[in-house]
Design a protein around this motif. Structure first.
Motif, PDB file in Angstrom:
ATOM      1  N   TRP A 201      18.639  12.721 -85.961  1.00  0.00           N
ATOM      2  CA  TRP A 201      18.839  11.632 -85.655  1.00  0.00           C
ATOM      3  C   TRP A 201      19.506  10.923 -85.044  1.00  0.00           C
ATOM      4  O   TRP A 201      19.074  10.053 -84.331  1.00  0.00           O
ATOM      5  N   THR A 202      21.522  11.507 -84.861  1.00  0.00           N
ATOM      6  CA  THR A 202      21.816  10.318 -83.921  1.00  0.00           C
ATOM      7  C   THR A 202      22.743  11.248 -82.922  1.00  0.00           C
ATOM      8  O   THR A 202      22.808  11.470 -81.456  1.00  0.00           O
ATOM      9  N   ARG A 203      21.907  12.731 -82.842  1.00  0.00           N
ATOM     10  CA  ARG A 203      23.619  13.628 -82.436  1.00  0.00           C
ATOM     11  C   ARG A 203      21.962  15.029 -82.063  1.00  0.00           C
ATOM     12  O   ARG A 203      21.200  15.240 -82.956  1.00  0.00           O
ATOM     13  N   LEU A 204      22.562  16.232 -80.703  1.00  0.00           N
ATOM     14  CA  LEU A 204      21.746  17.307 -80.269  1.00  0.00           C
ATOM     15  C   LEU A 204      22.573  18.303 -81.407  1.00  0.00           C
ATOM     16  O   LEU A 204      22.123  19.399 -81.562  1.00  0.00           O
TER      17      LEU A 204
ATOM     18  N   SER B 260      13.687   7.596 -87.497  1.00  0.00           N
ATOM     19  CA  SER B 260      13.687   6.130 -86.894  1.00  0.00           C
ATOM     20  C   SER B 260      15.131   5.127 -87.495  1.00  0.00           C
ATOM     21  O   SER B 260      14.719   3.362 -87.400  1.00  0.00           O
ATOM     22  N   ARG B 261      15.694   5.738 -88.339  1.00  0.00           N
ATOM     23  CA  ARG B 261      16.394   4.914 -90.024  1.00  0.00           C
ATOM     24  C   ARG B 261      17.496   3.708 -88.736  1.00  0.00           C
ATOM     25  O   ARG B 261      17.702   4.819 -87.678  1.00  0.00           O
ATOM     26  N   ASN B 262      18.176   3.066 -89.199  1.00  0.00           N
ATOM     27  CA  ASN B 262      19.009   2.304 -88.887  1.00  0.00           C
ATOM     28  C   ASN B 262      19.930   3.060 -88.500  1.00  0.00           C
ATOM     29  O   ASN B 262      20.985   3.972 -88.970  1.00  0.00           O
ATOM     30  N   ILE B 263      20.732   3.064 -87.468  1.00  0.00           N
ATOM     31  CA  ILE B 263      22.418   3.336 -86.588  1.00  0.00           C
ATOM     32  C   ILE B 263      23.247   2.814 -86.605  1.00  0.00           C
ATOM     33  O   ILE B 263      23.175   1.422 -86.260  1.00  0.00           O
ATOM     34  N   ASP B 264      24.506   3.014 -87.373  1.00  0.00           N
ATOM     35  CA  ASP B 264      25.252   1.949 -87.102  1.00  0.00           C
ATOM     36  C   ASP B 264      26.068   2.365 -85.356  1.00  0.00           C
ATOM     37  O   ASP B 264      26.974   2.856 -85.296  1.00  0.00           O
ATOM     38  N   PRO B 265      26.621   0.986 -84.447  1.00  0.00           N
ATOM     39  CA  PRO B 265      26.395   1.827 -83.828  1.00  0.00           C
ATOM     40  C   PRO B 265      28.382   2.228 -83.229  1.00  0.00           C
ATOM     41  O   PRO B 265      28.887   2.349 -82.440  1.00  0.00           O
ATOM     42  N   THR B 266      28.851   1.431 -84.925  1.00  0.00           N
ATOM     43  CA  THR B 266      30.324   2.094 -84.459  1.00  0.00           C
ATOM     44  C   THR B 266      30.364   3.557 -84.197  1.00  0.00           C
ATOM     45  O   THR B 266      32.030   4.034 -84.161  1.00  0.00           O
ATOM     46  N   LYS B 267      29.474   4.582 -84.947  1.00  0.00           N
ATOM     47  CA  LYS B 267      29.991   6.041 -85.381  1.00  0.00           C
ATOM     48  C   LYS B 267      29.178   6.029 -84.439  1.00  0.00           C
ATOM     49  O   LYS B 267      28.833   7.856 -84.023  1.00  0.00           O
ATOM     50  N   LEU B 268      27.991   6.111 -83.245  1.00  0.00           N
ATOM     51  CA  LEU B 268      27.447   6.384 -82.308  1.00  0.00           C
ATOM     52  C   LEU B 268      27.793   7.326 -81.457  1.00  0.00           C
ATOM     53  O   LEU B 268      29.164   6.420 -80.521  1.00  0.00           O
ATOM     54  N   ASP B 269      28.055   8.279 -81.273  1.00  0.00           N
ATOM     55  CA  ASP B 269      27.959   8.790 -79.774  1.00  0.00           C
ATOM     56  C   ASP B 269      27.552   8.913 -79.280  1.00  0.00           C
ATOM     57  O   ASP B 269      26.013   9.536 -79.073  1.00  0.00           O
TER      58      ASP B 269
END
Length: 257
Positions: free
Chosen positions: A81-84, A115-124
């Motif tokens: 999702w947001t991390r490898l 492809s779900r929405n991502i909270d930009p404040t929690k994105l590395d």
């Protein structure tokens, strides 16, 4: 009533940001077993590090997981999702290393990117960039799927499991370039980017690179570009292709331009 069946072990591989999907997979597998197991004589067994590995000294952590779990499985499901994930000393992350092992050993592997929405404040940002680079390589191999919700993921996975089980039972060889072969081909692509009379150039739109252009003196290969599905874009001055065809088109240019 009892029935004879072949048991196939399915590895669930992911970083730690896809808990909902990891919980959904055993449920999808249970649904698949209830629907198909008796009729085709196959039972699927989900395998996760939480339940199938144990602490062991004497090797790097991912090496222990590989020996205890990965190498005994018949197919894999990879999720991102947001991390490898964290480097292992051998690969960019444990999940990437597991998926690459299945590809190298020609075993079925299903790789999904949320492809779900991502909270930009929690994105590395560094993790997300590394993930997008990895996704690009997987797209070149032709393995990836994408989903927009857990319900969407469940249905895609249920159908894909059936396809992979049939392929496994048929004994047909899996014809995929390995990550090592992909890296070598990408290196050859880089040599022809903006070199010579015909060259390739990434096309970025809305902050994403999903296609590339073949530019330069393409008159001699105009018909071939059309036949291969290229779209001429006058304003961009080149033939537009999806990013997933980068290696195929690069090899054509090397041979013909």
């Amino acid at each position: 009533m009892a029935f004879d069946a072949k048991v196939l072990k399915v590895l669930i591989a992911s970083p730690g940001d896809v808990d909902e999907e990891r919980q959904a997979i055993p449920e999808v597998i249970a649904r698949w077993n209830n629907t198909h197991a008796e009729s085709i004589g196959v039972v699927l067994l989900p395998v996760k590090w939480e339940t199938h590995s144990a602490p062991l000294l004497g090797d790097r952590p991912q090496g222990v997981i590989n020996d205890q779990m990965v190498k005994s499985c018949d197919m894999a499901i990879g999720l991102f999702w947001t991390r490898l994930g964290s480097p292992t000393g051998v690969s960019e992350s444990g999940t990437a290393e597991e998926i690459e092992w299945f590809i190298e050993n020609k075993k079925p592997v299903m790789v999904y990117f949320s492809s779900r929405n991502i909270d930009p404040t929690k994105l590395d940002i560094d993790q997300y960039k590394a993930l997008k680079d990895f996704e690009g390589r997987m797209q070149k191999i032709g393995l990836t799927g994408s989903y927009t919700s857990i319900a969407d993921f469940r249905e895609q996975l249920f159908n894909q499991i059936s396809i992979n089980v049939r392929a496994f039972l048929s004994g047909a060889p899996i014809k995929l370039d390995t990550p090592r072969e992909i890296r070598a081909k990408v290196a050859s692509i880089q040599k022809i980017v903006k070199q010579g009379k015909v060259y390739m150039e990434d096309y970025e739109k809305d902050g994403k690179v999903k296609s590339f252009l073949v530019k330069g003196d393409t008159k001699a290969i105009k018909e071939q570009m059309k036949e291969m599905g290229g779209r001429w874009n006058t304003s961009l001055g080149g033939w537009v292709f999806s990013k997933g065809r980068e290696i195929e088109i690069a090899e054509f240019i090397k041979r013909n331009a």
